[in-house]
Design a protein around this motif. Structure first.
Motif, PDB file in Angstrom:
ATOM      1  N   UNK A 254       4.457  -0.079   7.640  1.00 35.84           N
ATOM      2  CA  UNK A 254       4.195  -1.199   6.735  1.00 35.84           C
ATOM      3  C   UNK A 254       2.693  -1.452   6.655  1.00 35.84           C
ATOM      4  N   UNK A 255       2.184  -1.561   5.437  1.00 36.52           N
ATOM      5  CA  UNK A 255       0.759  -1.782   5.223  1.00 36.52           C
ATOM      6  C   UNK A 255      -0.062  -0.509   5.149  1.00 36.52           C
ATOM      7  N   UNK A 256       0.591   0.649   5.213  1.00 37.21           N
ATOM      8  CA  UNK A 256      -0.138   1.917   5.124  1.00 37.21           C
ATOM      9  C   UNK A 256      -0.697   2.118   3.721  1.00 37.21           C
ATOM     10  N   UNK A 257      -1.615   3.056   3.589  1.00 36.68           N
ATOM     11  CA  UNK A 257      -2.209   3.348   2.286  1.00 36.68           C
ATOM     12  C   UNK A 257      -1.148   3.972   1.377  1.00 36.68           C
ATOM     13  N   UNK A 258      -0.792   3.334   0.263  1.00 32.96           N
ATOM     14  CA  UNK A 258       0.254   3.874  -0.619  1.00 32.96           C
ATOM     15  C   UNK A 258      -0.089   5.266  -1.145  1.00 32.96           C
ATOM     16  N   UNK A 259      -1.356   5.510  -1.449  1.00 33.41           N
ATOM     17  CA  UNK A 259      -1.753   6.813  -1.976  1.00 33.41           C
ATOM     18  C   UNK A 259      -1.506   7.903  -0.942  1.00 33.41           C
ATOM     19  N   UNK A 260      -1.741   7.581   0.335  1.00 29.67           N
ATOM     20  CA  UNK A 260      -1.515   8.554   1.403  1.00 29.67           C
ATOM     21  C   UNK A 260      -0.033   8.901   1.525  1.00 29.67           C
TER      22      UNK A 260
END
Length: 391
Positions: A254-260
């Motif tokens: 949760x909260x990770x970079x969406x693009x990654x």
């Protein structure tokens, strides 16, 4: 003297005896528990649940007795893999549901067109009916003008003739010749990549899951990317959709970079040789510049690994013209290739199909016609218009 000492000893003995008698007479009585015979000894080798001690352990007096754990029970069973029906023919099966909501437009227009006298007031009512159905001002005026001309030329106006005229005009506005092909076929070693975008609450995650289900029903191998990292519930929901049809899901914390996360999903899709990768993104308001820029970043990062074949903008059909500005901003940021209209079964404002296509120059490719898992269908203009005008 000796007699006196003997007499003294006798007195002391009698006094001691008296004291002992008094103590025994007045001490509290306690009940002793009944004795239980000891169980017979069981050899260590025969004790249930215990392994026999080795000779060396017995000699050393260090034998251990270990009770093995009970067999692990499967508390949560994974959902059974479902076999969804193919996407072909879905809108035909759902036509009656669509007709129940959209036929209100057709009945109102036919009633107005069937009046003995079609004066300006009646034509104004026809125009108002179309605008209320979210057809849009410009398409409405074009339709009314064409209908007025054809009615004058026609002369007589039977119900069947009017229905045919209305059907012809609606179909022309819906755009039967638009390319509504959904590009989900792999290209060489590269899977097709579908990016799902839209504002909050339009049903993006549900659409991603239903689309995966439909593609699996068509025999494709699908992978889902949970790039909505702002809500753990979104990733969990996508995971459930994937498990039901056997589609893998790539997710991050949760909260990770969406693009990654999106990049990892596409990379795994390539490695696993899947046919289609569907990337779900977080809902965002079109007015939030930072979030819209992030959406552009997701698309750019994916394209470092593979081409994005489809960018599907999910719109809630019940929002009507309020969703037009949202659609325009999204189209500017990520080059939308197709529209998904959800909740089309619950509104008599199906004219949004016409207005959104006209404003964006992008075809409606999929429509949501209910809350069931198989209620997402490829959009068919002819069936849609038939549902409006009736038989």
């Amino acid at each position: 003297m000796e007699e006196y000492i003997g007499y003294l000893v006798l007195v002391v003995a009698i006094a001691a005896l008296a004291l002992v008698s008094v103590f025994l007479l007045f001490r509290p009585k306690t009940r002793r528990p009944p004795s239980v015979p000891a169980p017979p000894e069981t050899p260590a080798a025969e004790a249930p649940g215990r392994p026999a001690a080795t000779e060396e352990e017995e000699a050393a007096g260090t034998a251990t007795t270990t009770v093995p754990p009970p067999p692990a029970e499967e508390l949560v069973k994974p959902p059974a893999i479902e076999v969804p029906p193919p996407s072909a023919g879905r809108m035909v099966r759902l036509r009656s549901r669509l007709a129940r909501s959209q036929n209100v437009i057709g009945r109102g227009l036919l009633e107005l067109l069937s009046r003995d006298r079609l004066d300006d007031e009646v034509w104004d009512e026809i125009e108002e009916t179309l605008i209320t159905a979210d057809v849009g001002v410009a398409p409405t005026r074009a339709m009314v003008e064409n209908l007025r001309t054809k009615v004058k030329v026609l002369g007589t106006r039977t119900e069947e003739e009017l229905r045919a005229l209305l059907r012809e005009e609606l179909l022309a506005q819906v755009g039967p010749d638009l390319d509504r092909t959904l590009r989900t076929e792999p290209t060489g070693e590269r899977p097709a990549v579908v990016l799902i975008v839209g504002v909050n609450g339009t049903g993006k995650t549900t659409t991603a899951g239903k689309l995966a289900r439909a593609l699996v029903g068509d025999g494709k191998k699908v992978l889902l990317g949970a790039a909505d990292t702002f809500r753990a519930a979104a990733a969990d929901q996508l995971q459930t959709w994937g498990e039901r049809v056997g589609a893998a899901v790539v997710r991050g914390p949760e909260g990770a970079d969406p693009a990654s996360v999106a990049f990892d999903a596409v990379a795994k899709g390539i490695a696993d040789k899947v046919d289609t990768v569907i990337v779900d993104t977080a809902g965002r308001l079109h007015t939030k510049v930072g979030l819209m820029d992030e959406l552009g970043k997701i698309k750019r990062v994916i394209e470092k690994k593979a081409q994005v074949d489809e960018v599907l903008l999910v719109l809630d059909a019940t929002t009507g013209q309020n969703g037009m500005r949202q659609a325009q901003v999204f189209a500017e940021v990520v080059d939308v290739t197709g529209i998904v209209l959800t909740k089309l079964d619950g509104t008599a404002k199906g004219g949004i199909v016409i207005s959104v296509q006209r404003e964006l120059g992008v075809p409606v490719k999929l429509v949501g016609l209910g809350e069931g898992p198989d209620d997402l269908a490829p959009f068919d203009p002819k069936l849609f218009v038939d549902a409006i005008v009736g038989d």
